[in-house]
Design a protein around this motif. Structure first.
Motif, PDB file in Angstrom:
ATOM      1  N   THR A 502       0.830  -1.207   0.000  1.00  0.00           N
ATOM      2  CA  THR A 502       0.000   0.000   0.000  1.00  0.00           C
ATOM      3  C   THR A 502       0.862   1.253   0.000  1.00  0.00           C
ATOM      4  OG1 THR A 502      -1.748  -1.177   1.205  1.00  0.00           O
ATOM      5  CG2 THR A 502      -1.820   1.230   1.237  1.00  0.00           C
ATOM      6  N   GLN A 503       1.906   1.210   0.835  1.00  0.00           N
ATOM      7  CA  GLN A 503       2.804   2.364   0.905  1.00  0.00           C
ATOM      8  C   GLN A 503       3.553   2.562  -0.408  1.00  0.00           C
ATOM      9  OE1 GLN A 503       4.910   0.856   4.313  1.00  0.00           O
ATOM     10  NE2 GLN A 503       3.956   2.336   5.716  1.00  0.00           N
ATOM     11  N   LEU A 504       3.935   1.458  -1.037  1.00  0.00           N
ATOM     12  CA  LEU A 504       4.656   1.548  -2.308  1.00  0.00           C
ATOM     13  C   LEU A 504       3.756   2.125  -3.392  1.00  0.00           C
ATOM     14  CD1 LEU A 504       7.155   1.002  -4.021  1.00  0.00           C
ATOM     15  CD2 LEU A 504       6.330  -1.350  -4.354  1.00  0.00           C
ATOM     16  N   ALA A 505       2.508   1.646  -3.463  1.00  0.00           N
ATOM     17  CA  ALA A 505       1.575   2.164  -4.473  1.00  0.00           C
ATOM     18  C   ALA A 505       1.341   3.653  -4.282  1.00  0.00           C
ATOM     19  CB  ALA A 505       0.255   1.392  -4.394  1.00  0.00           C
ATOM     20  N   LYS A 506       1.211   4.072  -3.037  1.00  0.00           N
ATOM     21  CA  LYS A 506       0.991   5.496  -2.743  1.00  0.00           C
ATOM     22  C   LYS A 506       2.204   6.326  -3.160  1.00  0.00           C
ATOM     23  CE  LYS A 506      -0.262   8.623   1.028  1.00  0.00           C
ATOM     24  NZ  LYS A 506      -0.564   8.719   2.489  1.00  0.00           N
ATOM     25  N   ALA A 507       3.420   5.788  -2.878  1.00  0.00           N
ATOM     26  CA  ALA A 507       4.634   6.523  -3.252  1.00  0.00           C
ATOM     27  C   ALA A 507       4.764   6.655  -4.765  1.00  0.00           C
ATOM     28  CB  ALA A 507       5.858   5.805  -2.680  1.00  0.00           C
ATOM     29  N   LEU A 508       4.248   5.657  -5.493  1.00  0.00           N
ATOM     30  CA  LEU A 508       4.320   5.680  -6.958  1.00  0.00           C
ATOM     31  C   LEU A 508       3.140   6.422  -7.578  1.00  0.00           C
ATOM     32  CD1 LEU A 508       5.409   1.973  -7.594  1.00  0.00           C
ATOM     33  CD2 LEU A 508       6.854   4.018  -7.821  1.00  0.00           C
ATOM     34  N   GLY A 509       2.106   6.700  -6.772  1.00  0.00           N
ATOM     35  CA  GLY A 509       0.932   7.393  -7.264  1.00  0.00           C
ATOM     36  C   GLY A 509       0.054   6.524  -8.155  1.00  0.00           C
ATOM     37  N   VAL A 510       0.012   5.215  -7.889  1.00  0.00           N
ATOM     38  CA  VAL A 510      -0.804   4.307  -8.696  1.00  0.00           C
ATOM     39  C   VAL A 510      -1.636   3.428  -7.767  1.00  0.00           C
ATOM     40  CG1 VAL A 510       0.868   4.259 -10.588  1.00  0.00           C
ATOM     41  CG2 VAL A 510       1.009   2.551  -8.757  1.00  0.00           C
ATOM     42  N   LYS A 511      -2.571   2.717  -8.374  1.00  0.00           N
ATOM     43  CA  LYS A 511      -3.386   1.797  -7.605  1.00  0.00           C
ATOM     44  C   LYS A 511      -2.670   0.446  -7.471  1.00  0.00           C
ATOM     45  CE  LYS A 511      -7.854   3.761  -8.928  1.00  0.00           C
ATOM     46  NZ  LYS A 511      -9.177   3.487  -9.561  1.00  0.00           N
ATOM     47  N   PRO A 512      -2.912  -0.276  -6.363  1.00  0.00           N
ATOM     48  CA  PRO A 512      -2.335  -1.625  -6.224  1.00  0.00           C
ATOM     49  C   PRO A 512      -2.817  -2.528  -7.355  1.00  0.00           C
ATOM     50  CG  PRO A 512      -3.209  -0.840  -4.126  1.00  0.00           C
ATOM     51  CD  PRO A 512      -3.681   0.126  -5.173  1.00  0.00           C
ATOM     52  N   GLY A 513      -1.980  -3.490  -7.731  1.00  0.00           N
ATOM     53  CA  GLY A 513      -2.348  -4.401  -8.803  1.00  0.00           C
ATOM     54  C   GLY A 513      -1.466  -5.638  -8.822  1.00  0.00           C
ATOM     55  N   LYS A 514      -1.533  -6.369  -9.928  1.00  0.00           N
ATOM     56  CA  LYS A 514      -0.760  -7.605 -10.050  1.00  0.00           C
ATOM     57  C   LYS A 514       0.743  -7.353 -10.024  1.00  0.00           C
ATOM     58  CE  LYS A 514      -4.318 -10.063 -12.716  1.00  0.00           C
ATOM     59  NZ  LYS A 514      -4.628 -10.756 -13.998  1.00  0.00           N
ATOM     60  N   TRP A 515       1.132  -6.161 -10.357  1.00  0.00           N
ATOM     61  CA  TRP A 515       2.549  -5.811 -10.412  1.00  0.00           C
ATOM     62  C   TRP A 515       3.225  -5.809  -9.040  1.00  0.00           C
ATOM     63  CZ3 TRP A 515       3.595  -1.612  -7.359  1.00  0.00           C
ATOM     64  CH2 TRP A 515       2.520  -0.808  -7.000  1.00  0.00           C
TER      65      TRP A 515
END
Length: 553
Positions: A502-515
């Motif tokens: 969750t923190q990584l997705a927020k830092a990247l400005g994207v939604k969580p996903g398969k990646w």
């Protein structure tokens, strides 16, 4: 009357008390009579308190029956089997089996609470509120060698079972005997080994020996009370029980018994009569004992391997070559003797469970030689590896252990490849992330990556050529482990990521996903390369730079 001192106890042979065989003959003295031998035992304070109480209970029951005109034979109480053996060997035991001549265990035990409620009895025997535990019945469970219902209680801090003396007869197709009341001699003769057939008579304060068990203890010998072949055919589990007692006590097995323990008829009976669960229980006791290596040596020497570790329901199962199996279990024994910091054993075996699993891995190692079976249909799920199958079906190993075996098999090639890279001084030798991520991958499903490495070592030692010594093989593996220590990656599976998904997705400005799973691996790789860094900014930037590769939207 002749007396002699053995193990610090006085043994007396009553040559006038010749006991006629009722159920068969003593294994090493066919068609002969044997003098009943006695000995004395020094009880500790709690045992003395328990003995005096039980004798008091028996006396009062006799008096009540005499008054009612129903007394046919006075009660005689005996402590039986393992407690007697261990006391004579100077080993303290908290488990006591009490054998009763004229009452069932339940009937006798049910009278204890009533008699102990008498103020005079309570005062005489200094019975406190916590000295008498609740009585409970242990139901028959033939698969766990419980052929007769017993009643148990906690008395003066000791675990006490009550059961009547019995004799037994066997049907040809079952190891579960028909039971009925018997004499002390008949009860002794039905047991698996003479050293387990001793009684301590509570009324006479003497050990009673109807089968030559005291003599065998002097000789450090495990021998069957009756003729060995029939003993094993009646209950083939006794083959494994004798091995367990021989290894535990460091006794030898009677040659007459050894001669038939690997007889094809006995082995076939072991397959047909004994559940795999019960075989597994005996093996677990052996491998958790003080001398697991000796147990495996006996199994190997007596030719029992293929009967134990197998899938008895299959006729098409291949047979592993065990000609060099000893190299695996002797290797564990050698490694376990060196527990100095940094040694192979100290680095890879870190708990009692780990020690038990290590011996299980040594036991199953010969199956690693065989190729994996193919799926039943093209594209189907692959069957479990043969080492897993043999352990699961042969000894009903628990899932936790079979998962470790499966991973040890599937990761062995990768483990060996990384060890060889250290040996050959590969150019990536100092890439901490490469080694750390490999260890994390080995550990991800079942844990115990260290034991998986140990399995690879054991198989390597077992399969070495005559030109390479065991010491040379172990030196390579020690160098590999030393390198992991130098890189500080031994605890790689427990390293916590600097940020979650969750923190990584927020830092990247994207939604969580398969990646996310692959991206989090990139984070961990970065952490391993940058030991000690606590700011996740660099890890986020690493993920961002590989956005296209990771398919991050």
């Amino acid at each position: 009357m002749l007396s002699r001192f053995v193990h610090g106890f006085v043994f007396k042979t009553r040559t006038a008390c010749l006991m006629k065989r009722k159920l068969g003959t003593i294994a090493t003295e066919p068609n002969k009579r044997i003098a009943m031998t006695t000995a004395t035992i020094q009880l500790n304070e709690r045992e003395t308190q328990l003995k005096n109480l039980l004798v008091e209970v028996a006396r009062r029951i006799d008096e009540q029956q005499a008054t009612a005109g129903t007394l046919k034979e006075p009660l005689v109480l005996r402590w039986a089997g393992g407690w007697v053996r261990d006391k004579l060997l100077g080993i303290e035991s908290h488990d006591i089996d009490t054998a009763i001549n004229t009452m069932t265990g339940e009937d006798f035990a049910s009278r204890i609470a009533d008699i102990c409620a008498v103020p005079e009895v309570k005062q005489t025997h200094h019975i406190g509120d916590d000295d008498l535990g609740r009585l409970y019945k242990v139901a028959k469970n033939p698969e766990k060698s419980k052929h007769l219902e017993t009643t148990s209680a906690k008395l003066f801090g000791l675990d006490v079972d009550f059961v009547n003396l019995r004799k037994e007869t066997y049907a040809e197709d079952s190891r579960n005997p028909q039971m009925e009341f018997g004499t002390a001699e008949e009860d002794a003769l039905r047991r698996d080994a003479t050293v387990n057939a001793l009684f301590y008579n509570l009324q006479t304060d003497q050990v009673e020996d109807f089968t030559g068990g005291l003599r065998d203890m002097e000789k450090k010998l495990i021998r069957t009370p009756l003729e060995p072949f029939q003993t094993f055919m009646d209950d083939p589990l006794r083959v494994l029980r004798l091995i367990r007692f021989a290894s535990r006590l460091e006794f030898s097995i009677d040659p007459a018994a050894e001669a038939v323990m690997g007889d094809p008829r006995v082995l076939e009976a072991l397959k047909l009569k004994i559940s795999r669960e019960r075989i597994g229980i005996e093996l677990e006791k052996m491998l958790k004992g003080d001398h697991p290596c000796e147990s495996l040596r006996l199994i190997d020497r007596l030719g029992l391997y293929h009967t134990i570790w197998t899938d008895s329901s299959r006729t098409d199962l291949p047979t592993p070559d065990i000609s060099n199996w000893s190299a695996a279990y002797e290797c564990i024994e050698t490694l376990a003797r060196n527990k100095t910091p940094g040694s192979i054993y100290s680095l890879l075996v870190r708990s009692e469970e780990g020690a038990y699993f290590a011996w299980c891995l040594a036991a199953i190692a010969p199956w690693e030689q065989l190729p994996d079976e193919k799926p039943k249909k093209e594209g189907g799920k692959p069957p479990p590896p043969l080492p897993t199958l043999a352990s699961r079906e042969g000894v009903r190993a628990p899932n936790k252990l079979t998962d470790v075996i499966t991973d040890a098999h599937r990761h062995r090639a990768a483990i060996v490849a990384l060890k060889d890279a250290v040996r050959d001084k590969a150019p990536y030798l100092q890439e901490r992330d490469r080694f750390g991520m490999a260890i994390r991958s080995w550990d991800s499903r079942s844990g115990h990556w260290r034991l998986q490495v140990l399995y690879a070592i054991l198989f390597d030692v077992m399969m070495r050529t005559p030109q390479i010594s065991r010491e040379e093989v172990l030196l390579e593996w020690q160098a590999f482990l030393d390198h992991l220590e130098d890189l500080d990656v031994m605890d790689a599976p427990s390293i916590k990521r600097l940020l979650d998904g969750t923190q990584l997705a927020k830092a990247l400005g994207v939604k969580p996903g398969k990646w996310m799973a692959k991206a989090l691996d990139v984070v961990m790789e970065w952490q391993l390369r940058h030991k000690g860094v606590t700011d996740p900014a660099g890890a986020v930037e690493e993920v961002r730079s590989r956005r296209e590769e990771l398919q991050i939207p």
